[in-house]
Scaffold this motif. Sequence first.
Motif, PDB file in Angstrom:
ATOM      1  N   PHE A   1      -3.188  13.914   3.708  1.00 24.65           N
ATOM      2  CA  PHE A   1      -3.776  12.740   4.333  1.00 24.65           C
ATOM      3  C   PHE A   1      -2.814  12.257   5.407  1.00 24.65           C
ATOM      4  O   PHE A   1      -1.591  12.260   5.212  1.00 24.65           O
TER       5      PHE A   1
ATOM      6  N   TYR B   1      -4.572   2.429  -4.106  1.00 21.97           N
ATOM      7  CA  TYR B   1      -5.890   2.297  -3.473  1.00 21.97           C
ATOM      8  C   TYR B   1      -6.946   2.486  -4.578  1.00 21.97           C
ATOM      9  O   TYR B   1      -6.747   3.301  -5.493  1.00 21.97           O
TER      10      TYR B   1
ATOM     11  N   ALA C   1      -1.651   9.647   6.384  1.00 23.12           N
ATOM     12  CA  ALA C   1      -0.667   8.582   6.095  1.00 23.12           C
ATOM     13  C   ALA C   1       0.737   9.151   5.898  1.00 23.12           C
ATOM     14  O   ALA C   1       1.724   8.495   6.242  1.00 23.12           O
ATOM     15  N   THR C   2       0.836  10.368   5.343  1.00 23.58           N
ATOM     16  CA  THR C   2       2.163  10.977   5.161  1.00 23.58           C
ATOM     17  C   THR C   2       2.871  11.043   6.517  1.00 23.58           C
ATOM     18  O   THR C   2       4.043  10.672   6.648  1.00 23.58           O
TER      19      THR C   2
ATOM     20  N   LEU D   1       5.844   4.691   1.604  1.00 28.32           N
ATOM     21  CA  LEU D   1       6.516   5.810   2.282  1.00 28.32           C
ATOM     22  C   LEU D   1       7.399   5.298   3.420  1.00 28.32           C
ATOM     23  O   LEU D   1       8.555   5.691   3.560  1.00 28.32           O
TER      24      LEU D   1
ATOM     25  N   ASN E   1       0.859  -1.204   0.000  1.00 33.67           N
ATOM     26  CA  ASN E   1       0.000   0.000   0.000  1.00 33.67           C
ATOM     27  C   ASN E   1       0.887   1.242   0.000  1.00 33.67           C
ATOM     28  O   ASN E   1       2.120   1.126   0.134  1.00 33.67           O
ATOM     29  N   GLY E   2       0.257   2.397  -0.108  1.00 31.01           N
ATOM     30  CA  GLY E   2       1.015   3.648  -0.193  1.00 31.01           C
ATOM     31  C   GLY E   2       1.708   4.017   1.107  1.00 31.01           C
ATOM     32  O   GLY E   2       2.818   4.560   1.087  1.00 31.01           O
ATOM     33  N   LEU E   3       1.046   3.730   2.218  1.00 28.42           N
ATOM     34  CA  LEU E   3       1.671   4.028   3.513  1.00 28.42           C
ATOM     35  C   LEU E   3       2.961   3.224   3.658  1.00 28.42           C
ATOM     36  O   LEU E   3       4.007   3.750   4.070  1.00 28.42           O
TER      37      LEU E   3
ATOM     38  N   GLY F   1      -2.647  -1.597  -2.783  1.00 29.43           N
ATOM     39  CA  GLY F   1      -1.387  -1.747  -3.510  1.00 29.43           C
ATOM     40  C   GLY F   1      -0.571  -0.474  -3.393  1.00 29.43           C
ATOM     41  O   GLY F   1      -1.115   0.597  -3.101  1.00 29.43           O
TER      42      GLY F   1
ATOM     43  N   LYS G   1      -7.745   5.841  -6.388  1.00 32.42           N
ATOM     44  CA  LYS G   1      -6.684   6.701  -6.933  1.00 32.42           C
ATOM     45  C   LYS G   1      -6.787   6.781  -8.462  1.00 32.42           C
ATOM     46  O   LYS G   1      -7.452   5.967  -9.095  1.00 32.42           O
TER      47      LYS G   1
ATOM     48  N   ASP H   1       5.495  12.091  -1.933  1.00 32.47           N
ATOM     49  CA  ASP H   1       4.289  11.308  -1.669  1.00 32.47           C
ATOM     50  C   ASP H   1       3.386  11.572  -2.872  1.00 32.47           C
ATOM     51  O   ASP H   1       2.707  12.605  -2.947  1.00 32.47           O
TER      52      ASP H   1
HETATM   53  C1  LIG Z   1      -1.399  11.675   0.180  1.00 32.30           C
HETATM   54  C2  LIG Z   1      -1.502  10.217   0.544  1.00 32.30           C
HETATM   55  N1  LIG Z   1      -0.443   9.604   1.090  1.00 32.30           N
HETATM   56  C3  LIG Z   1      -0.467   8.300   1.415  1.00 32.30           C
HETATM   57  C4  LIG Z   1      -1.597   7.540   1.209  1.00 32.30           C
HETATM   58  C5  LIG Z   1      -1.601   6.129   1.664  1.00 32.30           C
HETATM   59  O1  LIG Z   1      -1.910   5.213   0.670  1.00 32.30           O
HETATM   60  P1  LIG Z   1      -2.597   3.811   1.029  1.00 32.30           P
HETATM   61  O2  LIG Z   1      -4.027   4.075   1.328  1.00 32.30           O
HETATM   62  O3  LIG Z   1      -2.412   2.990  -0.182  1.00 32.30           O
HETATM   63  O4  LIG Z   1      -1.854   3.271   2.211  1.00 32.30           O
HETATM   64  C6  LIG Z   1      -2.722   8.126   0.616  1.00 32.30           C
HETATM   65  C7  LIG Z   1      -3.944   7.391   0.278  1.00 32.30           C
HETATM   66  O5  LIG Z   1      -4.690   6.818   0.874  1.00 32.30           O
HETATM   67  C8  LIG Z   1      -2.684   9.505   0.288  1.00 32.30           C
HETATM   68  O6  LIG Z   1      -3.743  10.122  -0.239  1.00 32.30           O
END
Ligand SMILES: Cc1ncc(COP(=O)(O)O)c(C=O)c1O
Length: 389
Positions: free
Chosen positions: A107, A204, A109-110, A85, A80-82, A215, A207, A178
């Motif tokens: 968001f 996600y 998650a950053t 990072l 995933n995106g988190l 993913g 997106k 990010d």
């Molecule tokens: C700016 C930003 N960073 C990080 C994420 C984290 O991605 P994920 O949901 O795939 O973990 C998201 C999305 O959800 C996001 O919008």
Amino acid sequence: MITTAITTSFSTPREAPNESSERIELLDLKAAHRALREPLENAWRRVRDSASFIDGDELRRFEGDFARYCGVRHGVGVGNGLDALRLILEGYGIGPGDEVIVPAHTFIATWLSVTAVGATPVPVDVDARTMNIDPDRVERSITRRTRAIIAVHLYGQPAPMDGLRTLADHYGLFLFEDAAQAHGARWRGRRVGGLGDAAAFSFYPGKNLGALGDGGMVVSNDAELAESIRKLRNYGAGEKYLHDCIGGNSRLDELQAAFLNEKLRVLDGWNGRRRVCAAIYDEALRDIPGLLLPVVGPGALPVWHQYVIRVERRDALADWLEQNGIGHGIHYPVPPHRSPAYRDHYRGFELPVSEALAASVLSLPMGPHLGIEQQQRVIDAVLGYIAHV
Ligand SMILES: Cc1ncc(COP(=O)(O)O)c(C=O)c1O
């Protein structure tokens, strides 16, 4: 000025929501998947028939194609995106005692990626017009503990990379992207993902390039980083059962990679349609008192993950849209430093622009399958709201 309540007007028959018209979603994912039914079903069959579900040909093809798309040499698929990072930070050895500069308006998650490695997120306020991190404010937040800046390309608009690069070079910091919301966006002609030392993407489902589940991917020109993230995502193993470091499990599986291989082909076309939608909103909603439209900074070519307006009494507009069968989003209602997760640590922090944005932003329906008539309904509803307040 938007000052008066509008709720009373809902009760009059003339203003009642049109029950017969279909609801317009913030993003019409069903339409997106209808348009790709056959390629997605073929992707599923390919993976089923191969009986290879983890770390196979689909992943390798997607890692190569997406890295090339971003203009970089390496792509490493993760869960995933988190995690993308977090693994960048971990891969560069950023951890306890280190500080990482993050935008205050993003968001959460950053920020969570920084906390996850034991480092401290240092928030910097954003530019009120572009809603992206303001390089002029970054320098004041750099200390001897600062190791990196995370630039977020929020809502699909590239952050001002020139100013950030200059600061990062001057102070010897990493500059990470990010790019979770910005697949395909360009900054001075170059695609995001290749603008910093490493970039994180999310796939996600909602997106611009979304899987049919979770993913993410790290892209970078740094071969050593890519190698170490390949291990970190897979129990610390370079080769099966040979564990070189303490790793975890965060992988992009074959099925999601296969779907993404199909969806990557249409990404530019779909981003183009988003641009048309944004131009239509720009034209129809400009110069309306009480309404602020998104501003594109110099050098940025956004992909309009969200079209975010700012409006006084935002929650009243949100209710109005809802009652007229129009979806919307609030990205995001509480800034990370004010959320229960972080507020004890950031008591006393003044981040006025981000706080004002949290109270006023509203995302209008956007996406490659938003029809012209649907968009007109959204525009009429927004103008109708403004006329009533
Ligand atoms: C700016 C930003 N960073 C990080 C994420 C984290 O991605 P994920 O949901 O795939 O973990 C998201 C999305 O959800 C996001 O919008």
